[in-house]
Enzyme design. Structure first.
Site, PDB file in Angstrom:
ATOM      1  N   GLU A 135     -42.539  33.582  -4.615  1.00 46.94           N
ATOM      2  CA  GLU A 135     -42.992  34.737  -3.840  1.00 46.94           C
ATOM      3  C   GLU A 135     -42.209  35.983  -4.228  1.00 46.94           C
ATOM      4  O   GLU A 135     -41.196  35.913  -4.940  1.00 46.94           O
ATOM      5  CB  GLU A 135     -42.862  34.425  -2.341  1.00 46.94           C
ATOM      6  CG  GLU A 135     -43.774  33.270  -1.955  1.00 46.94           C
ATOM      7  CD  GLU A 135     -43.889  33.033  -0.461  1.00 46.94           C
ATOM      8  OE1 GLU A 135     -43.045  33.536   0.309  1.00 46.94           O
ATOM      9  OE2 GLU A 135     -44.833  32.322  -0.066  1.00 46.94           O
ATOM     10  N   ASN A 171     -44.364  27.598  -6.212  1.00 45.17           N
ATOM     11  CA  ASN A 171     -44.734  28.979  -5.898  1.00 45.17           C
ATOM     12  C   ASN A 171     -43.488  29.866  -5.906  1.00 45.17           C
ATOM     13  O   ASN A 171     -42.402  29.444  -5.494  1.00 45.17           O
ATOM     14  CB  ASN A 171     -45.534  29.092  -4.594  1.00 45.17           C
ATOM     15  CG  ASN A 171     -44.872  28.460  -3.389  1.00 45.17           C
ATOM     16  OD1 ASN A 171     -44.130  27.498  -3.507  1.00 45.17           O
ATOM     17  ND2 ASN A 171     -45.126  29.015  -2.220  1.00 45.17           N
ATOM     18  N   GLU A 177     -49.551  26.221  -8.871  1.00 44.31           N
ATOM     19  CA  GLU A 177     -50.479  25.712  -9.892  1.00 44.31           C
ATOM     20  C   GLU A 177     -50.484  26.606 -11.125  1.00 44.31           C
ATOM     21  O   GLU A 177     -50.471  26.138 -12.262  1.00 44.31           O
ATOM     22  CB  GLU A 177     -51.905  25.646  -9.333  1.00 44.31           C
ATOM     23  CG  GLU A 177     -52.094  24.693  -8.176  1.00 44.31           C
ATOM     24  CD  GLU A 177     -51.865  25.359  -6.815  1.00 44.31           C
ATOM     25  OE1 GLU A 177     -50.932  26.186  -6.689  1.00 44.31           O
ATOM     26  OE2 GLU A 177     -52.608  25.027  -5.877  1.00 44.31           O
ATOM     27  N   CYS A 182     -55.913  27.706  -4.184  1.00 45.64           N
ATOM     28  CA  CYS A 182     -56.595  28.954  -3.834  1.00 45.64           C
ATOM     29  C   CYS A 182     -57.616  29.305  -4.917  1.00 45.64           C
ATOM     30  O   CYS A 182     -57.639  28.712  -6.005  1.00 45.64           O
ATOM     31  CB  CYS A 182     -55.581  30.079  -3.656  1.00 45.64           C
ATOM     32  SG  CYS A 182     -55.000  30.794  -5.212  1.00 45.64           S
ATOM     33  N   CYS A 221     -48.738  31.408  -7.405  1.00 46.90           N
ATOM     34  CA  CYS A 221     -48.878  30.040  -6.868  1.00 46.90           C
ATOM     35  C   CYS A 221     -48.276  29.002  -7.823  1.00 46.90           C
ATOM     36  O   CYS A 221     -48.198  29.219  -9.040  1.00 46.90           O
ATOM     37  CB  CYS A 221     -50.347  29.695  -6.677  1.00 46.90           C
ATOM     38  SG  CYS A 221     -51.173  30.649  -5.414  1.00 46.90           S
ATOM     39  N   CYS A 275     -56.300  30.193  -8.398  1.00 50.86           N
ATOM     40  CA  CYS A 275     -55.832  29.031  -9.171  1.00 50.86           C
ATOM     41  C   CYS A 275     -57.011  28.208  -9.681  1.00 50.86           C
ATOM     42  O   CYS A 275     -56.981  27.704 -10.807  1.00 50.86           O
ATOM     43  CB  CYS A 275     -54.898  28.166  -8.324  1.00 50.86           C
ATOM     44  SG  CYS A 275     -53.307  28.969  -8.056  1.00 50.86           S
TER      45      CYS A 275
END
Ligand code: THU
Length: 130
Positions: free
Chosen positions: A42, A40, A53, A84, A51, A87
């Site tokens: 940010e 990830n 993934e 999430c 993210c 994803c």
């Protein structure tokens, strides 16, 4: 293959850039013998965060690979954390309903699902035909 993917996802987790949530995620996806990883990343805007993934999937797509057999997600969560919704939707674009999603911590795999269990009714290209 899963053992190797898990190890790679755990390595990728160490690269996570998560100064805001402190929630570090690593991902590895496989396509035959090929393996791609992501973490990830940010952003101070929060909304610019991506993210692990999706970083792994976009890395694979950018390298020309668009179909995946396994997704391994590594977090430090005690309860295995599922991907999430964003994803899962991106996975639905490039994976099969039977693609396995392995949830793990850095030490071990804790749970495995098929993508169709996590996202039973995906939005897909069929709906765009009308
Ligand atoms: N995160 C992921 O990398 N993957 C998920 O499926 C869930 C959330 C990241 C995004 C953000 O950097 C942090 O975890 C907290 O939401």
């Amino acid at each position: 293959m899963i053992k190797k993917a898990h190890k790679s996802a755990a390595q990728a987790q160490k690269k996570a850039y998560a100064p805001y949530s402190q929630f570090k995620v690593g991902a590895a996806i496989t396509s035959g013998a090929a393996l791609f990883t992501g973490c990830n990343v940010e952003n101070a805007s929060y909304g610019g965060t991506v993210c692990a993934e999706r970083v792994a999937i976009w890395t694979a797509v950018a390298a020309g690979t668009k179909s995946f057999d396994n997704v391994v997600v590594v977090t430090d969560s005690e309860v295995p954390a599922p991907p999430c919704g964003f994803c899962l939707q991106v996975m639905a674009e490039f994976c099969k309903p039977a693609t396995r999603v392995w949830l793990a911590n850095p030490k071990e795999i804790l749970k495995v699902y098929e993508l169709r269990e996590l996202l039973p009714k995906p939005f897909g290209p069929d709906f765009l035909d009308d």
